[in-house]
Design a protein around this motif. Structure first.
Motif, mmCIF file in Angstrom:
data_model
loop_
_atom_site.group_PDB
_atom_site.id
_atom_site.type_symbol
_atom_site.label_atom_id
_atom_site.label_comp_id
_atom_site.label_asym_id
_atom_site.label_seq_id
_atom_site.Cartn_x
_atom_site.Cartn_y
_atom_site.Cartn_z
ATOM 1 N N UNK A 14 1.094 -0.770 0.366
ATOM 2 C CA UNK A 14 0.396 0.182 -0.107
ATOM 3 C C UNK A 14 1.100 1.330 -0.064
ATOM 4 N N UNK A 15 0.918 1.779 -0.855
ATOM 5 C CA UNK A 15 1.783 2.793 -1.213
ATOM 6 C C UNK A 15 1.183 4.523 -1.018
ATOM 7 N N UNK A 19 -3.066 5.455 -1.919
ATOM 8 C CA UNK A 19 -3.730 6.847 -0.632
ATOM 9 C C UNK A 19 -4.277 7.690 -2.176
ATOM 10 N N UNK A 20 -3.952 7.957 -2.293
ATOM 11 C CA UNK A 20 -4.626 8.928 -3.248
ATOM 12 C C UNK A 20 -5.575 8.724 -4.371
ATOM 13 N N UNK A 21 -5.534 7.137 -4.534
ATOM 14 C CA UNK A 21 -6.564 6.477 -5.034
ATOM 15 C C UNK A 21 -7.675 6.177 -4.143
ATOM 16 N N UNK A 22 -7.357 6.740 -2.638
ATOM 17 C CA UNK A 22 -7.931 5.667 -1.503
ATOM 18 C C UNK A 22 -8.823 6.571 -1.523
ATOM 19 N N UNK A 46 -3.100 11.642 5.682
ATOM 20 C CA UNK A 46 -1.454 11.485 5.603
ATOM 21 C C UNK A 46 -1.085 11.304 7.240
ATOM 22 N N UNK A 47 -1.549 11.626 8.052
ATOM 23 C CA UNK A 47 -1.001 11.085 9.542
ATOM 24 C C UNK A 47 -1.357 9.900 9.268
ATOM 25 N N UNK A 70 -6.780 -1.232 -7.866
ATOM 26 C CA UNK A 70 -8.244 -0.750 -7.898
ATOM 27 C C UNK A 70 -8.179 -1.426 -7.166
ATOM 28 N N UNK A 71 -8.108 -1.716 -6.016
ATOM 29 C CA UNK A 71 -8.901 -1.401 -4.658
ATOM 30 C C UNK A 71 -7.694 -1.767 -3.334
ATOM 31 N N UNK A 72 -8.097 -1.964 -1.743
ATOM 32 C CA UNK A 72 -7.354 -2.168 -0.740
ATOM 33 C C UNK A 72 -7.894 -3.489 0.032
#
Length: 161
Positions: A14-15, A19-22, A46-47, A70-72
């Motif tokens: 998870x990079x 994170x930005x997509x999330x 961000x924290x 596409x997901x997490x």
């Protein structure tokens, strides 16, 4: 468990790109409701992201298909005995294509590899697809949190009777 893979996905770190997509995914009204995501801002996100480096109670992976996230999927609230499985597909065109099945299998395999006794999931009653996915893997309703939400649990190493 056997199933036909409609799309073969990869599980990666998870990079920051994910994170930005999330941010986009978790602010989509449908995904936000189905995942019970509370309000958050870029600073708190961000924290949280920075905190992952030092955390031992959180295992998170991004789901990739055809070179794009596409997901997490992950396990949070990890202890030496259990953890809470979670996940979401942010790209809706992949909903219903066995990716959730692949992701949950990946999390179950990981949980077994670190010798967890069980996994649990918090599932909204209205999220029928998540409920069916959990049941498919043998998760059972453990308790009702409130009128809208259940806790479901899977024992990874069932004791023989």
């Amino acid at each position: 468990m056997e199933y036909r893979k409609i799309f073969e996905v990869e599980f990666r770190e998870f990079n920051r790109d994910v994170l930005e997509k999330s941010w986009k995914w978790l602010n989509d009204p449908i995904i936000k409701e189905l995942t019970s995501t509370s309000e958050f801002d870029p600073e708190s996100q961000e924290r949280w992201f920075e905190s992952l480096k030092a955390r031992t109670d959180y295992y998170i992976r991004s789901i990739w298909y055809n070179g794009k996230p596409i997901g997490v999927m992950g396990i949070k609230h990890l202890t030496d005995k259990d953890g809470e499985a979670f996940g979401y597909l942010g790209e809706k065109e992949y909903w219903g294509k066995t990716i959730g099945v692949q992701g949950l299998q990946y999390m179950i395999d990981y949980a077994k590899s670190i010798k967890l006794e069980s996994l649990y999931a918090i599932v909204l009653k209205e999220n029928i697809n998540s409920y069916k996915l959990m049941r498919r893997f043998g998760f059972e309703k453990e308790k009702e949190i409130d009128e809208n939400t259940n806790v479901m649990r899977l024992y990874l190493f069932p004791k023989d009777n």
